[in-house]
Design a protein around this motif. Structure first.
Motif, PDB file in Angstrom:
ATOM      1  N   HIS A   1       5.358  -8.473   5.200  1.00  0.00           N
ATOM      2  CA  HIS A   1       4.229  -9.218   5.766  1.00  0.00           C
ATOM      3  C   HIS A   1       3.381  -9.837   4.665  1.00  0.00           C
ATOM      4  CE1 HIS A   1       4.942  -8.366   9.928  1.00  0.00           C
ATOM      5  NE2 HIS A   1       4.943  -7.060   9.738  1.00  0.00           N
ATOM      6  N   LEU A   2       3.197  -9.103   3.582  1.00  0.00           N
ATOM      7  CA  LEU A   2       2.342  -9.616   2.499  1.00  0.00           C
ATOM      8  C   LEU A   2       3.007 -10.754   1.715  1.00  0.00           C
ATOM      9  CD1 LEU A   2       0.567  -6.429   1.096  1.00  0.00           C
ATOM     10  CD2 LEU A   2      -0.231  -8.065   2.806  1.00  0.00           C
ATOM     11  N   THR A   3       4.325 -10.888   1.827  1.00  0.00           N
ATOM     12  CA  THR A   3       4.962 -12.048   1.177  1.00  0.00           C
ATOM     13  C   THR A   3       4.514 -13.348   1.828  1.00  0.00           C
ATOM     14  OG1 THR A   3       6.931 -11.988   2.583  1.00  0.00           O
ATOM     15  CG2 THR A   3       7.047 -10.762   0.511  1.00  0.00           C
ATOM     16  N   HIS A   4       3.933 -13.250   3.023  1.00  0.00           N
ATOM     17  CA  HIS A   4       3.445 -14.452   3.703  1.00  0.00           C
ATOM     18  C   HIS A   4       1.955 -14.674   3.469  1.00  0.00           C
ATOM     19  CE1 HIS A   4       7.165 -15.170   5.979  1.00  0.00           C
ATOM     20  NE2 HIS A   4       7.312 -13.883   5.815  1.00  0.00           N
ATOM     21  N   GLY A   5       1.418 -14.010   2.477  1.00  0.00           N
ATOM     22  CA  GLY A   5       0.007 -14.214   2.149  1.00  0.00           C
ATOM     23  C   GLY A   5      -0.833 -12.978   2.392  1.00  0.00           C
ATOM     24  N   LYS A   6      -2.025 -12.992   1.871  1.00  0.00           N
ATOM     25  CA  LYS A   6      -2.859 -11.789   1.967  1.00  0.00           C
ATOM     26  C   LYS A   6      -3.311 -11.538   3.397  1.00  0.00           C
ATOM     27  CE  LYS A   6      -7.313 -13.713   0.368  1.00  0.00           C
ATOM     28  NZ  LYS A   6      -7.085 -15.016  -0.273  1.00  0.00           N
ATOM     29  N   LYS A   7      -3.515 -10.268   3.677  1.00  0.00           N
ATOM     30  CA  LYS A   7      -3.809  -9.867   5.055  1.00  0.00           C
ATOM     31  C   LYS A   7      -4.922  -8.820   5.086  1.00  0.00           C
ATOM     32  CE  LYS A   7      -0.154 -11.790   7.256  1.00  0.00           C
ATOM     33  NZ  LYS A   7      -0.164 -12.904   6.256  1.00  0.00           N
ATOM     34  N   ARG A   8      -5.741  -8.889   6.105  1.00  0.00           N
ATOM     35  CA  ARG A   8      -6.730  -7.844   6.330  1.00  0.00           C
ATOM     36  C   ARG A   8      -6.047  -6.619   6.941  1.00  0.00           C
ATOM     37  NH1 ARG A   8     -12.256  -9.810   9.054  1.00  0.00           N
ATOM     38  NH2 ARG A   8     -12.710  -7.660   8.435  1.00  0.00           N
ATOM     39  N   THR A   9      -6.695  -5.478   6.816  1.00  0.00           N
ATOM     40  CA  THR A   9      -6.166  -4.255   7.408  1.00  0.00           C
ATOM     41  C   THR A   9      -5.865  -4.450   8.900  1.00  0.00           C
ATOM     42  OG1 THR A   9      -7.662  -3.112   5.911  1.00  0.00           O
ATOM     43  CG2 THR A   9      -6.554  -1.779   7.560  1.00  0.00           C
ATOM     44  N   SER A  10      -6.826  -5.054   9.604  1.00  0.00           N
ATOM     45  CA  SER A  10      -6.660  -5.219  11.054  1.00  0.00           C
ATOM     46  C   SER A  10      -5.512  -6.167  11.388  1.00  0.00           C
ATOM     47  CB  SER A  10      -7.953  -5.726  11.682  1.00  0.00           C
ATOM     48  OG  SER A  10      -8.415  -6.869  10.993  1.00  0.00           O
ATOM     49  N   GLU A  11      -5.289  -7.146  10.518  1.00  0.00           N
ATOM     50  CA  GLU A  11      -4.148  -8.054  10.743  1.00  0.00           C
ATOM     51  C   GLU A  11      -2.828  -7.301  10.595  1.00  0.00           C
ATOM     52  OE1 GLU A  11      -4.924 -12.416   9.255  1.00  0.00           O
ATOM     53  OE2 GLU A  11      -5.642 -11.026   7.709  1.00  0.00           O
ATOM     54  N   LEU A  12      -2.760  -6.466   9.563  1.00  0.00           N
ATOM     55  CA  LEU A  12      -1.543  -5.685   9.350  1.00  0.00           C
ATOM     56  C   LEU A  12      -1.286  -4.771  10.549  1.00  0.00           C
ATOM     57  CD1 LEU A  12      -1.885  -4.779   5.563  1.00  0.00           C
ATOM     58  CD2 LEU A  12      -0.128  -6.225   6.608  1.00  0.00           C
ATOM     59  N   LYS A  13      -2.362  -4.192  11.068  1.00  0.00           N
ATOM     60  CA  LYS A  13      -2.201  -3.318  12.229  1.00  0.00           C
ATOM     61  C   LYS A  13      -1.631  -4.077  13.417  1.00  0.00           C
ATOM     62  CE  LYS A  13      -6.083  -0.860  11.985  1.00  0.00           C
ATOM     63  NZ  LYS A  13      -7.276  -0.067  12.403  1.00  0.00           N
ATOM     64  N   LYS A  14      -2.109  -5.305  13.604  1.00  0.00           N
ATOM     65  CA  LYS A  14      -1.593  -6.114  14.716  1.00  0.00           C
ATOM     66  C   LYS A  14      -0.119  -6.467  14.493  1.00  0.00           C
ATOM     67  CE  LYS A  14      -5.907  -7.822  15.946  1.00  0.00           C
ATOM     68  NZ  LYS A  14      -6.909  -8.608  15.198  1.00  0.00           N
ATOM     69  N   LEU A  15       0.232  -6.736  13.233  1.00  0.00           N
ATOM     70  CA  LEU A  15       1.622  -7.100  12.922  1.00  0.00           C
ATOM     71  C   LEU A  15       2.558  -5.902  13.031  1.00  0.00           C
ATOM     72  CD1 LEU A  15       0.905  -9.402   9.844  1.00  0.00           C
ATOM     73  CD2 LEU A  15       1.890 -10.139  12.023  1.00  0.00           C
ATOM     74  N   MET A  16       2.000  -4.704  12.893  1.00  0.00           N
ATOM     75  CA  MET A  16       2.819  -3.483  12.970  1.00  0.00           C
ATOM     76  C   MET A  16       2.279  -2.579  14.069  1.00  0.00           C
ATOM     77  SD  MET A  16       3.339  -2.667   8.925  1.00  0.00           S
ATOM     78  CE  MET A  16       1.667  -2.992   8.428  1.00  0.00           C
ATOM     79  N   PRO A  17       2.610  -2.887  15.324  1.00  0.00           N
ATOM     80  CA  PRO A  17       2.021  -2.142  16.440  1.00  0.00           C
ATOM     81  C   PRO A  17       2.360  -0.652  16.392  1.00  0.00           C
ATOM     82  CG  PRO A  17       3.224  -4.091  17.191  1.00  0.00           C
ATOM     83  CD  PRO A  17       3.569  -3.898  15.754  1.00  0.00           C
ATOM     84  N   GLY A  18       3.439  -0.307  15.726  1.00  0.00           N
ATOM     85  CA  GLY A  18       3.866   1.087  15.721  1.00  0.00           C
ATOM     86  C   GLY A  18       3.197   1.962  14.679  1.00  0.00           C
ATOM     87  N   ILE A  19       2.480   1.356  13.757  1.00  0.00           N
ATOM     88  CA  ILE A  19       1.917   2.156  12.666  1.00  0.00           C
ATOM     89  C   ILE A  19       0.540   2.694  13.066  1.00  0.00           C
ATOM     90  CG2 ILE A  19       0.629   0.397  11.388  1.00  0.00           C
ATOM     91  CD1 ILE A  19       1.933   1.553   8.802  1.00  0.00           C
ATOM     92  N   THR A  20       0.225   3.859  12.547  1.00  0.00           N
ATOM     93  CA  THR A  20      -1.112   4.410  12.791  1.00  0.00           C
ATOM     94  C   THR A  20      -2.024   4.049  11.627  1.00  0.00           C
ATOM     95  OG1 THR A  20      -0.518   6.480  11.669  1.00  0.00           O
ATOM     96  CG2 THR A  20      -0.183   6.386  14.060  1.00  0.00           C
ATOM     97  N   GLN A  21      -3.301   4.106  11.910  1.00  0.00           N
ATOM     98  CA  GLN A  21      -4.310   3.861  10.874  1.00  0.00           C
ATOM     99  C   GLN A  21      -4.036   4.696   9.637  1.00  0.00           C
ATOM    100  OE1 GLN A  21      -6.948   2.507   8.882  1.00  0.00           O
ATOM    101  NE2 GLN A  21      -8.021   2.233  10.807  1.00  0.00           N
ATOM    102  N   LYS A  22      -3.777   5.971   9.875  1.00  0.00           N
ATOM    103  CA  LYS A  22      -3.573   6.881   8.758  1.00  0.00           C
ATOM    104  C   LYS A  22      -2.380   6.477   7.900  1.00  0.00           C
ATOM    105  CE  LYS A  22      -1.616  11.124   7.488  1.00  0.00           C
ATOM    106  NZ  LYS A  22      -0.549  12.011   7.923  1.00  0.00           N
ATOM    107  N   MET A  23      -1.242   6.206   8.543  1.00  0.00           N
ATOM    108  CA  MET A  23      -0.048   5.823   7.796  1.00  0.00           C
ATOM    109  C   MET A  23      -0.283   4.516   7.058  1.00  0.00           C
ATOM    110  SD  MET A  23       2.087   8.144   7.865  1.00  0.00           S
ATOM    111  CE  MET A  23       3.422   7.306   7.026  1.00  0.00           C
ATOM    112  N   LEU A  24      -0.942   3.564   7.724  1.00  0.00           N
ATOM    113  CA  LEU A  24      -1.165   2.271   7.086  1.00  0.00           C
ATOM    114  C   LEU A  24      -1.968   2.434   5.801  1.00  0.00           C
ATOM    115  CD1 LEU A  24      -0.945  -0.778   7.039  1.00  0.00           C
ATOM    116  CD2 LEU A  24      -2.916  -0.917   8.562  1.00  0.00           C
TER     117      LEU A  24
END
Lengths: 120, 120
Positions: A28-51
DNA sequence: TGTTATAGGTACTTTAAAGTACCTATATTA
DNA sequence: TAATATAGGTACTTTAAAGTACCTATAACA
């Protein structure tokens, strides 16, 4: 004398990008910088803690940069570091291989892939 | 309708080559076919059980071929399948990146890498 | 006033990956 | 006759990875 640690160099790579989530985050980061919340949206299966755990590890390995904006509510962005960009060709190949593998296995990638920026 | 399974294509790749051992096995096989006992020698840390388990999974994913010689004591060889060779460039990049990373971290790769065919 | 958004911490539990121990077969060799 | 080499199976246990639940802070806003 330093104790031998690896039997083959690829073990060092796996130590940095192995596991269930790190390659996904980095792709995901190869497509540019991302906020934490954006990453969470892109990875619906991940938990806050794991992220955050994975992000911390990638940061301490020098693969990503953590950019903190001093504001409330907090804003933090993550991007590939200069060193992290040395993984870009690998990450792209891993994504492309997966896509071809899905096509081989399922015939149609749209049947098993959620829509997001990487699948267009 | 087929249920969606992946959020990003790299997940499919990790399903095939993820985990602690598969990339290591495959890196060795990029240097030619190997007997079970040779693989064991190249991977001192792996157990018989894990080795055969991983080999079975790679075989059922079509990545490697299992060549059985009908003799006693048994002789079995493993090689990258034609499909498996589509991973070769990825495997080489993973090995090379690991080597560079080791040099970056330790200065001298010979300090932390056991000698074997891939480290020459 | 209390709800929302954001990023993250921590203690605990569950699950999956990996490891251990012990078992099989059989031709060859000492 | 008994040990050896080879490849592998299986039941069980341990460890590490991942997940769950609940906690923090604070400015903006209804």
């Amino acid at each position: 004398m330093i104790k031998k640690k690896y039997n083959i160099s690829v073990e060092a790579t796996l130590e940095v990008i192995g596991g269930k989530w790190k390659c996904v985050i980095l792709c995901h980061l190869t497509h540019g910088k991302k906020r934490t919340s954006e990453l969470k949206k892109l990875m619906p299966g991940i938990t806050q803690k794991m992220l955050t755990q994975q992000l911390r590890e990638l940061e301490s390995d020098g693969i990503i940069n953590r950019i903190i904006y001093n504001q409330v509510p907090p804003k933090v962005e993550y991007e590939l570091s200069e060193y992290g960009t040395s993984l870009e060709s690998i990450l792209n190949l891993l994504c492309n291989w997966g896509e071809q593998h899905i096509i081989k296995e399922y015939g149609d990638k749209f049947a098993v892939l959620e829509d997001n920026i990487l699948n267009k």
